[in-house]
Enzyme design. Sequence first.
Site, PDB file in Angstrom:
ATOM      1  N   HIS A 116      44.662  54.306  35.223  1.00  0.00           N
ATOM      2  CA  HIS A 116      43.267  54.270  35.663  1.00  0.00           C
ATOM      3  C   HIS A 116      42.758  55.715  35.731  1.00  0.00           C
ATOM      4  O   HIS A 116      43.541  56.635  35.989  1.00  0.00           O
ATOM      5  CB  HIS A 116      43.237  53.623  37.052  1.00  0.00           C
ATOM      6  CG  HIS A 116      41.880  53.389  37.632  1.00  0.00           C
ATOM      7  ND1 HIS A 116      41.156  54.381  38.257  1.00  0.00           N
ATOM      8  CD2 HIS A 116      41.121  52.280  37.691  1.00  0.00           C
ATOM      9  CE1 HIS A 116      40.009  53.869  38.687  1.00  0.00           C
ATOM     10  NE2 HIS A 116      39.952  52.603  38.358  1.00  0.00           N
ATOM     11  N   ASP A 193      50.836  55.061  41.633  1.00  0.00           N
ATOM     12  CA  ASP A 193      49.543  54.457  41.908  1.00  0.00           C
ATOM     13  C   ASP A 193      49.783  52.953  42.074  1.00  0.00           C
ATOM     14  O   ASP A 193      49.964  52.231  41.100  1.00  0.00           O
ATOM     15  CB  ASP A 193      48.596  54.750  40.730  1.00  0.00           C
ATOM     16  CG  ASP A 193      47.281  53.992  40.844  1.00  0.00           C
ATOM     17  OD1 ASP A 193      47.141  53.163  41.758  1.00  0.00           O
ATOM     18  OD2 ASP A 193      46.397  54.235  39.999  1.00  0.00           O
ATOM     19  N   GLN A 196      47.144  48.262  42.165  1.00  0.00           N
ATOM     20  CA  GLN A 196      47.144  46.875  41.676  1.00  0.00           C
ATOM     21  C   GLN A 196      48.427  46.131  42.017  1.00  0.00           C
ATOM     22  O   GLN A 196      48.609  44.990  41.593  1.00  0.00           O
ATOM     23  CB  GLN A 196      46.943  46.845  40.151  1.00  0.00           C
ATOM     24  CG  GLN A 196      45.592  47.348  39.702  1.00  0.00           C
ATOM     25  CD  GLN A 196      44.438  46.466  40.179  1.00  0.00           C
ATOM     26  OE1 GLN A 196      44.618  45.320  40.563  1.00  0.00           O
ATOM     27  NE2 GLN A 196      43.236  47.018  40.150  1.00  0.00           N
ATOM     28  N   LYS A 219      41.719  46.094  47.796  1.00  0.00           N
ATOM     29  CA  LYS A 219      42.367  45.257  46.772  1.00  0.00           C
ATOM     30  C   LYS A 219      43.486  44.421  47.398  1.00  0.00           C
ATOM     31  O   LYS A 219      44.246  43.765  46.703  1.00  0.00           O
ATOM     32  CB  LYS A 219      42.944  46.135  45.660  1.00  0.00           C
ATOM     33  CG  LYS A 219      41.864  46.908  44.887  1.00  0.00           C
ATOM     34  CD  LYS A 219      42.480  47.670  43.744  1.00  0.00           C
ATOM     35  CE  LYS A 219      41.562  48.743  43.187  1.00  0.00           C
ATOM     36  NZ  LYS A 219      40.419  48.236  42.428  1.00  0.00           N
ATOM     37  N   CYS A 357      37.793  51.488  33.666  1.00  0.00           N
ATOM     38  CA  CYS A 357      38.195  52.845  34.089  1.00  0.00           C
ATOM     39  C   CYS A 357      39.545  53.222  33.502  1.00  0.00           C
ATOM     40  O   CYS A 357      40.369  53.880  34.162  1.00  0.00           O
ATOM     41  CB  CYS A 357      38.233  52.978  35.613  1.00  0.00           C
ATOM     42  SG  CYS A 357      36.656  52.705  36.370  1.00  0.00           S
TER      43      CYS A 357
HETATM   44  N1  7TS Z   1      44.306  52.863  40.377  1.00  0.00           N
HETATM   45  C1  7TS Z   1      44.250  51.643  39.842  1.00  0.00           C
HETATM   46  C2  7TS Z   1      45.424  51.122  39.054  1.00  0.00           C
HETATM   47  C3  7TS Z   1      43.120  50.858  40.015  1.00  0.00           C
HETATM   48  O1  7TS Z   1      43.080  49.639  39.502  1.00  0.00           O
HETATM   49  C4  7TS Z   1      42.021  51.380  40.751  1.00  0.00           C
HETATM   50  C5  7TS Z   1      40.735  50.625  40.905  1.00  0.00           C
HETATM   51  C6  7TS Z   1      42.154  52.640  41.322  1.00  0.00           C
HETATM   52  C7  7TS Z   1      43.298  53.363  41.100  1.00  0.00           C
HETATM   53  C8  7TS Z   1      41.092  53.244  42.163  1.00  0.00           C
HETATM   54  O2  7TS Z   1      41.022  52.554  43.376  1.00  0.00           O
HETATM   55  P1  7TS Z   1      39.860  52.874  44.430  1.00  0.00           P
HETATM   56  O3  7TS Z   1      40.055  51.811  45.469  1.00  0.00           O
HETATM   57  O4  7TS Z   1      40.104  54.220  44.948  1.00  0.00           O
HETATM   58  O5  7TS Z   1      38.577  52.739  43.684  1.00  0.00           O
HETATM   59  N2  7TS Z   1      40.521  49.665  39.913  1.00  0.00           N
HETATM   60  C9  7TS Z   1      39.395  48.974  39.676  1.00  0.00           C
HETATM   61  C10 7TS Z   1      39.318  48.011  38.684  1.00  0.00           C
HETATM   62  O6  7TS Z   1      40.250  47.667  37.962  1.00  0.00           O
HETATM   63  N3  7TS Z   1      38.085  47.492  38.671  1.00  0.00           N
HETATM   64  O7  7TS Z   1      37.366  48.101  39.591  1.00  0.00           O
HETATM   65  C11 7TS Z   1      38.162  49.034  40.242  1.00  0.00           C
END
Ligand code: 7TS
Length: 398
Positions: A116, A193, A196, A219, A357
């Site tokens: 990501h 990371d 997910q 999430k 992303c």
């Molecule tokens: N890493 C992964 C693997 C992610 O899927 C996401 C967000 C992030 C980092 C960033 O997370 P945040 O909570 O700091 O924004 N992924 C997604 C997505 O797949 N669709 O919208 C956000």
Amino acid sequence: MRRQDFPILQEEMNGSPLVYLDNAATTQKPALVLHAMDAYYRTSNANVHRAAHGLADEATRAYEGARDRLRHFINAAHREEIIFTSGTTASINLLAATLGSRLGRGDRILITELEHHSNIVPWQLLAERTGASLIAARVTESGDVDLDDFHKKLQPAPAIVAFGHVSNALGSVHPIAGMIRAARDAGAITVIDGAQALAHLPVDVQALGCDFYAGSAHKMYGPTGTGLLYGRRELLEALPPWQGGGEMIEEVTLTGSTWNALPYKFEAGTPNIAGVIGFGAAIEFLEGLSWDDVRSHEQRLISRCVAELRQMPEVRLVGEPAERAGVVSFLVEGSHPHDIGTLLDQQGVAVRTGHHCAMPLMTCLGVPGTVRASFGLYNSDDDVDRFVTALRKSLTFI
Ligand code: 7TS
């Protein structure tokens, strides 16, 4: 499974009952989480750690209680190893900002092509600042990390190796235990990371042996604006602070300051107290479930979905990883992912479309983006069937 615990799932979307298949972007929140946050504001709102009064004690107990729950949830050895941040993005930026002291010109940071943007761009900024270089292990055609390439790129040893546990775009579950072992054996600092993974798989940071592990509450059936960074205590202690301000200091004079103990050294300013309390409630919710049930339920939904998509000649699955969690990505020949997303939305089915992303991954796979259906524990066979019916109907319009 437990659909009735989620008030929003009683809502309709465009005149149809909501089929929510955008859980990789954010999950819906159970009543337990909403109540915990509401109760904090109604009955124990105060700033944490600071004041000598009963409400502040209550707020502090609830906030620190969430840290204990999270420590237990990921099996960290010490509660000081759990830093609350605003989410995965902030957690990785914290590391990229503070690990710089260990890096210099010619050092390497290894990621993978599946990351990501939030596990790419902070490292690019760090590389620019230090003269280090950023390299990426290749993705295979199936959407897995190319392990041969990963191992090859561990020599000469990178200073930092950072990779996702589960791909947000394809759902690939990476064999991270072995990858972490190899990276540590090479002498690298390992950053995972877990955005997910944490709502889909049991995570035991001690068994994994990683140095850092990042995640987002939103999430994991918790609120937005809060998340975690797990770090091994010796490493966190050795790092400089990230943001300066209240709470993170021991003593301040006009000529210099000393730092508070962990975890507070990394929690400057008033934290997202309600969010962290909601995060704690989300962990309580997840701990009330069995991982075997969560996994088998999700695997059944994914198999049903993949089997149906394979029946449609116009549909091409993007990524067929060895192990999958949460996500099915696909393309419809001859139509743009956004158009499919709009047609599905009109029938009450929420999916995400685009590059998710993960633009470098889309480039490597040679696709402009995908349609992504992503599953949560309240989704049902009926949701899969309604998604498939809506997709078949959409195909008749294009
Ligand atoms: N890493 C992964 C693997 C992610 O899927 C996401 C967000 C992030 C980092 C960033 O997370 P945040 O909570 O700091 O924004 N992924 C997604 C997505 O797949 N669709 O919208 C956000």
